[in-house]
Design a protein around this motif. Sequence first.
Motif, PDB file in Angstrom:
ATOM      1  N   UNK A   1      11.394 -29.982   4.452  1.00  9.53           N
ATOM      2  CA  UNK A   1      10.737 -29.511   3.366  1.00  9.53           C
ATOM      3  C   UNK A   1      11.862 -30.099   2.283  1.00  9.53           C
ATOM      4  N   UNK A   2      13.153 -29.905   1.716  1.00  9.77           N
ATOM      5  CA  UNK A   2      13.793 -29.606   0.888  1.00  9.77           C
ATOM      6  C   UNK A   2      13.988 -31.219   0.839  1.00  9.77           C
ATOM      7  N   UNK A   3      14.669 -31.679   1.859  1.00  7.15           N
ATOM      8  CA  UNK A   3      15.042 -33.560   1.773  1.00  7.15           C
ATOM      9  C   UNK A   3      13.745 -33.983   1.621  1.00  7.15           C
ATOM     10  N   UNK A   4      12.506 -33.723   1.718  1.00  5.63           N
ATOM     11  CA  UNK A   4      11.151 -34.304   1.376  1.00  5.63           C
ATOM     12  C   UNK A   4      10.948 -34.321   0.067  1.00  5.63           C
ATOM     13  N   UNK A   5      11.040 -33.130  -0.277  1.00  3.39           N
ATOM     14  CA  UNK A   5      10.776 -33.226  -1.991  1.00  3.39           C
ATOM     15  C   UNK A   5      12.263 -33.796  -3.096  1.00  3.39           C
ATOM     16  N   UNK A   6      12.964 -34.092  -2.481  1.00  6.77           N
ATOM     17  CA  UNK A   6      14.331 -34.713  -3.339  1.00  6.77           C
ATOM     18  C   UNK A   6      14.694 -36.382  -2.691  1.00  6.77           C
ATOM     19  N   UNK A   7      13.597 -36.328  -1.663  1.00  2.00           N
ATOM     20  CA  UNK A   7      13.664 -37.951  -1.420  1.00  2.00           C
ATOM     21  C   UNK A   7      12.248 -38.608  -2.872  1.00  2.00           C
ATOM     22  N   UNK A   8      11.254 -37.527  -2.421  1.00  2.46           N
ATOM     23  CA  UNK A   8      10.286 -38.223  -2.867  1.00  2.46           C
ATOM     24  C   UNK A   8      10.805 -38.639  -5.307  1.00  2.46           C
TER      25      UNK A   8
ATOM     26  N   UNK B   1       4.041 -27.093   6.136  1.00  2.00           N
ATOM     27  CA  UNK B   1       5.445 -26.981   6.671  1.00  2.00           C
ATOM     28  C   UNK B   1       5.104 -26.099   7.365  1.00  2.00           C
ATOM     29  N   UNK B   2       5.075 -25.126   7.971  1.00  2.00           N
ATOM     30  CA  UNK B   2       5.184 -24.275   8.897  1.00  2.00           C
ATOM     31  C   UNK B   2       4.049 -23.482  10.051  1.00  2.00           C
ATOM     32  N   UNK B   3       4.823 -24.049  11.166  1.00  2.00           N
ATOM     33  CA  UNK B   3       3.323 -24.115  11.944  1.00  2.00           C
ATOM     34  C   UNK B   3       2.574 -23.289  12.084  1.00  2.00           C
ATOM     35  N   UNK B   4       1.038 -23.063  13.235  1.00  2.00           N
ATOM     36  CA  UNK B   4       0.365 -22.132  13.046  1.00  2.00           C
ATOM     37  C   UNK B   4       0.772 -21.523  14.485  1.00  2.00           C
ATOM     38  N   UNK B   5      -0.019 -19.705  14.271  1.00  2.00           N
ATOM     39  CA  UNK B   5       0.114 -18.690  15.311  1.00  2.00           C
ATOM     40  C   UNK B   5      -0.031 -19.606  16.792  1.00  2.00           C
ATOM     41  N   UNK B   6      -0.086 -20.696  16.665  1.00  2.00           N
ATOM     42  CA  UNK B   6       0.271 -20.710  18.409  1.00  2.00           C
ATOM     43  C   UNK B   6       1.553 -21.737  18.944  1.00  2.00           C
ATOM     44  N   UNK B   7       2.287 -21.860  17.391  1.00  3.97           N
ATOM     45  CA  UNK B   7       3.766 -22.680  17.513  1.00  3.97           C
ATOM     46  C   UNK B   7       3.570 -24.468  17.503  1.00  3.97           C
ATOM     47  N   UNK B   8       2.656 -24.611  17.414  1.00  7.21           N
ATOM     48  CA  UNK B   8       2.896 -26.003  16.605  1.00  7.21           C
ATOM     49  C   UNK B   8       2.200 -26.475  15.657  1.00  7.21           C
TER      50      UNK B   8
END
Length: 442
Positions: free
Chosen positions: A359-366, A215-222
């Motif tokens: 991330x929250x939305x995905x957890x609730x939808x699951x 859920x968090x981008x890597x150091x390159x920002x992607x």
Amino acid sequence: MPIRWRDAMNQALYGPDGFFVAGGGPAAHFRTSVHASPAFTTALLRLLTQVDAALGHPSRLDVVDVGAGRGELLRALVGLAVGVSGEPAHSGRSGLIPAWSGSPETLTPAASARPLGEESSLVTVRQSLPERIRFTAVEYADRPENLPEEINWTAEIPDGITGLLIATEWLDNVPLDVAVHTEDGWRYVLVDPDSGVETIGEPVTPDDLDWLTTWWPDLTGSPSATSDPDPGLTSTDATSGSESGFRAARPAQGSSLTARSRPGCPETPHSDDRPEIGRPRSETPSGDYQRAEIGRTRDDAWASAVRKMERGLAVAVDYGHLNGDRPVDGTLTGYRGGRQVPPVPDGSSDVTAHVAMDSVASAGAAVARCAYSMVPQREALRALGADGGRPPLSLAGTDPAGYVRALAAASAVAELTDPAGLGGHLWLRQPVGIPLGSVVAR
């Protein structure tokens, strides 16, 4: 002694003398949409009637407010419900949102006297709404004095909810851990609860590393991974049939938190000799390390809330960010007395961080196994009738007093829909056991 941010926030916010437990409550330090305008509550009442209809007008209709403060939202809803019953409107609709045809607010005793039929039956059911509603406030603080007896008060979300669960700026105060990416990988940031001084701690656990990788981008920002691990649960926009607008929503960025303010005073971050908000301080090396706020605890909290739903709609309203747009420096900050202050977790101020809403939305939808919808607050409220439009100038000539009232009402709604402020909050709407389209206003 330095400890992880999750533990420090938990004690500072919810301990025996914590910010949300002791004292006058959060309204003494900042205001949310609930405090800003009655139009917010009126819009929620309209949403509640839509949920009620989607549920088939059940004999018990739950309204559960998670993170209820001192009960401000439910107090207002109790008052509005009186107006729905057809009783005097002084405690009913505020006039900030016009009634729509067929709404409970347009029902009259004459309407209920029509010959029995489908329309008359619907009127009868809707007029009984106040008798069917069960209000529940979820908050760790003691029950406030003079709280209406219609409101139940509890420290835990009840089971078997049939109706509407609303969480307004709750998730941003769910304690979380903070990490920085060092030469040897992600490590926790530790904080001294008394001073706010931060140091680098041990490597993150496998579960937190998995969340960061997803859920968090890597150091390159992607983005390091797709923001919807289960594409079968991706939301669709019920108003257009296209892909949900949540990816296009404009999340709040960095530490510029302008949505919270004390009554009558816009939030204005001030400059002084404090450490820079949102970056590791003191012994923590600065400048080279990416900072992340691990939202796994928020995911778990939201999934647990959705799991309490039997049928209905769960709504989270918060400021947040999305994958690909995570704030490099983090968003952790504090609020006290209407001012943004350093995030020192000593219990004297609010400590908050933006929410990884996807991330929250995905957890609730699951949990719900239903598609969700996510839109900015300005879109959600406008769909519920709060558009903030100015009254016609011609009204000033025919009804000057009415024009002034309408102008004040429009200004109040405009604050709620301002994209640079409260209107930039995201509304996550998660149906459970009912169709998404039936509870997403058009």
